[in-house]
Motif scaffolding. Structure first.
Motif, PDB file in Angstrom:
ATOM      1  N   SER A   1       0.317  -2.298 -15.560  1.00 13.06           N
ATOM      2  CA  SER A   1      -0.149  -2.296 -14.063  1.00 13.06           C
ATOM      3  C   SER A   1       0.443  -1.155 -13.292  1.00 13.06           C
ATOM      4  O   SER A   1       1.385  -0.836 -13.666  1.00 13.06           O
ATOM      5  CB  SER A   1       0.318  -3.622 -13.622  1.00 13.06           C
ATOM      6  N   PRO A   2      -0.557  -0.413 -12.747  1.00 10.26           N
ATOM      7  CA  PRO A   2      -0.063   0.684 -12.266  1.00 10.26           C
ATOM      8  C   PRO A   2       1.021   0.443 -11.059  1.00 10.26           C
ATOM      9  O   PRO A   2       1.606   1.358 -10.689  1.00 10.26           O
ATOM     10  CB  PRO A   2      -1.461   1.392 -11.410  1.00 10.26           C
ATOM     11  N   ARG A   3       1.062  -0.652 -10.484  1.00  8.03           N
ATOM     12  CA  ARG A   3       2.013  -0.843  -9.552  1.00  8.03           C
ATOM     13  C   ARG A   3       3.548  -0.949  -9.980  1.00  8.03           C
ATOM     14  O   ARG A   3       4.240  -0.611  -9.119  1.00  8.03           O
ATOM     15  CB  ARG A   3       1.636  -2.365  -8.866  1.00  8.03           C
ATOM     16  N   SER A   4       3.720  -1.280 -11.277  1.00  9.74           N
ATOM     17  CA  SER A   4       4.946  -1.457 -11.914  1.00  9.74           C
ATOM     18  C   SER A   4       5.487   0.177 -12.121  1.00  9.74           C
ATOM     19  O   SER A   4       6.518   0.434 -12.800  1.00  9.74           O
ATOM     20  CB  SER A   4       4.989  -2.125 -12.980  1.00  9.74           C
ATOM     21  N   LEU A   5       4.863   1.340 -12.071  1.00  9.81           N
ATOM     22  CA  LEU A   5       5.101   2.632 -12.477  1.00  9.81           C
ATOM     23  C   LEU A   5       5.116   3.488 -11.402  1.00  9.81           C
ATOM     24  O   LEU A   5       5.034   3.493 -10.288  1.00  9.81           O
ATOM     25  CB  LEU A   5       3.775   3.167 -13.314  1.00  9.81           C
ATOM     26  N   SER A   6       6.030   4.826 -11.910  1.00 14.02           N
ATOM     27  CA  SER A   6       6.124   5.869 -10.581  1.00 14.02           C
ATOM     28  C   SER A   6       4.690   6.564 -10.296  1.00 14.02           C
ATOM     29  O   SER A   6       3.843   6.197 -10.767  1.00 14.02           O
ATOM     30  CB  SER A   6       7.117   6.729 -11.388  1.00 14.02           C
ATOM     31  N   PRO A   7       4.821   7.254  -9.427  1.00 13.89           N
ATOM     32  CA  PRO A   7       3.433   7.824  -8.870  1.00 13.89           C
ATOM     33  C   PRO A   7       2.889   8.646 -10.121  1.00 13.89           C
ATOM     34  O   PRO A   7       1.629   8.586 -10.413  1.00 13.89           O
ATOM     35  CB  PRO A   7       3.859   8.579  -7.674  1.00 13.89           C
ATOM     36  N   PRO A   8       3.627   9.537 -10.666  1.00 15.50           N
ATOM     37  CA  PRO A   8       3.011  10.486 -11.883  1.00 15.50           C
ATOM     38  C   PRO A   8       2.515   9.352 -12.855  1.00 15.50           C
ATOM     39  O   PRO A   8       1.458   9.810 -13.518  1.00 15.50           O
ATOM     40  CB  PRO A   8       4.232  11.335 -12.279  1.00 15.50           C
ATOM     41  N   SER A   9       3.248   8.260 -13.361  1.00 16.67           N
ATOM     42  CA  SER A   9       2.829   7.297 -14.330  1.00 16.67           C
ATOM     43  C   SER A   9       1.731   6.748 -13.845  1.00 16.67           C
ATOM     44  O   SER A   9       0.515   6.395 -14.567  1.00 16.67           O
ATOM     45  CB  SER A   9       3.706   6.341 -14.548  1.00 16.67           C
ATOM     46  N   ARG A  10       1.376   6.295 -12.752  1.00 18.04           N
ATOM     47  CA  ARG A  10       0.316   5.670 -12.041  1.00 18.04           C
ATOM     48  C   ARG A  10      -0.753   6.441 -12.260  1.00 18.04           C
ATOM     49  O   ARG A  10      -1.816   5.946 -12.730  1.00 18.04           O
ATOM     50  CB  ARG A  10       0.302   5.163 -10.771  1.00 18.04           C
TER      51      ARG A  10
ATOM     52  N   LEU B   1      18.461   4.335 -18.751  1.00 13.42           N
ATOM     53  CA  LEU B   1      17.252   5.157 -18.823  1.00 13.42           C
ATOM     54  C   LEU B   1      16.528   5.100 -17.485  1.00 13.42           C
ATOM     55  O   LEU B   1      15.922   6.237 -17.445  1.00 13.42           O
ATOM     56  CB  LEU B   1      16.272   4.700 -19.792  1.00 13.42           C
ATOM     57  N   GLY B   2      16.443   4.142 -16.707  1.00 16.55           N
ATOM     58  CA  GLY B   2      15.648   4.231 -15.606  1.00 16.55           C
ATOM     59  C   GLY B   2      14.265   3.287 -16.082  1.00 16.55           C
ATOM     60  O   GLY B   2      13.954   3.289 -16.996  1.00 16.55           O
ATOM     61  N   LEU B   3      13.411   2.969 -14.884  1.00 19.51           N
ATOM     62  CA  LEU B   3      12.305   2.149 -15.086  1.00 19.51           C
ATOM     63  C   LEU B   3      11.266   2.918 -16.086  1.00 19.51           C
ATOM     64  O   LEU B   3      10.794   2.601 -17.128  1.00 19.51           O
ATOM     65  CB  LEU B   3      11.659   1.786 -13.873  1.00 19.51           C
ATOM     66  N   ASP B   4      11.015   4.264 -15.761  1.00 22.39           N
ATOM     67  CA  ASP B   4       9.915   4.938 -16.259  1.00 22.39           C
ATOM     68  C   ASP B   4      10.262   5.596 -17.651  1.00 22.39           C
ATOM     69  O   ASP B   4       9.389   5.330 -18.608  1.00 22.39           O
ATOM     70  CB  ASP B   4       9.588   6.365 -15.535  1.00 22.39           C
ATOM     71  N   ALA B   5      11.493   5.734 -17.880  1.00 16.39           N
ATOM     72  CA  ALA B   5      11.777   6.017 -19.203  1.00 16.39           C
ATOM     73  C   ALA B   5      11.964   4.953 -20.441  1.00 16.39           C
ATOM     74  O   ALA B   5      11.507   4.787 -21.346  1.00 16.39           O
ATOM     75  CB  ALA B   5      13.057   6.946 -19.467  1.00 16.39           C
ATOM     76  N   ALA B   6      12.459   3.698 -19.659  1.00 16.45           N
ATOM     77  CA  ALA B   6      12.614   2.444 -20.456  1.00 16.45           C
ATOM     78  C   ALA B   6      11.140   2.160 -20.883  1.00 16.45           C
ATOM     79  O   ALA B   6      11.017   1.494 -21.839  1.00 16.45           O
ATOM     80  CB  ALA B   6      13.398   1.483 -19.732  1.00 16.45           C
ATOM     81  N   HIS B   7      10.248   1.987 -19.885  1.00 16.94           N
ATOM     82  CA  HIS B   7       8.882   1.712 -19.946  1.00 16.94           C
ATOM     83  C   HIS B   7       8.287   2.536 -21.067  1.00 16.94           C
ATOM     84  O   HIS B   7       7.651   1.888 -22.067  1.00 16.94           O
ATOM     85  CB  HIS B   7       8.081   1.681 -18.706  1.00 16.94           C
TER      86      HIS B   7
END
Length: 162
Positions: free
Chosen positions: A147-156, A79-85
């Motif tokens: 934490s915004p640091r663990s997300l992609s720029p759009p997610s942050r 899924l990748g980090l953002d979708a799994a999150h």
């Protein structure tokens, strides 16, 4: 084009790529319906995100959130980090500590999943999508305080807004 003999996910994805390239909406719809029958839930989400098919994200995401077992590490990588999150966050919110969840209003939960993916910038909604209809911001993003640091720029950017 109501019938399709393709049963391999890879073949369907090849047809989908060509249908998107040549702009054949009836073939895209056929492949999207067939992917729901053939592909795993994780593959459905991956292909939907890769090929901009928001009508698949809501149903597949809601089923992933409601199943008894959590995402495996292989599924999370796929899924990748953002979708799994997003799936983990929605899963926790929907389940509320329960072992399994059965949705009383599946359509509403599918819309919440799609709205969450849209809000996170993972999928663009299509006006023609049957799942169109955003919920208000509090419903789709309530309780997210990662934490915004663990997300992609759009997610942050999205988390900062809330």
């Amino acid at each position: 084009f109501d019938n399709c003999d393709l049963t391999e996910t890879e073949h369907l994805v090849s047809v989908l790529r060509l249908a998107k390239k040549w702009e054949f909406p009836s073939i895209i719809d056929l492949v999207a319906r067939r992917l729901k029958e053939v592909a795993s839930l994780v593959d459905q989400i991956v292909f939907a995100l890769d090929h901009d098919l928001p009508s698949i994200v809501g149903p597949a995401g809601a089923k992933l959130c409601s199943r008894g077992e959590p995402l495996t590490s292989a599924e999370s990588r796929r899924l990748g980090l953002d979708a799994a999150h997003a799936i983990w966050t929605l899963r926790e919110r929907f389940r509320g500590g329960q072992q399994a969840v059965s949705f009383s209003n599946t359509s509403r939960e599918e819309k919440r999943v799609l709205s969450f993916f849209e809000s996170a910038g993972l999928v663009r909604s299509s006006v023609s999508s049957p799942l169109r209809g955003r919920l208000d911001r509090r419903d789709s993003m309530e309780g997210i305080r990662s934490s915004p640091r663990s997300l992609s720029p759009p997610s942050r950017a999205l988390v900062r807004q809330y």
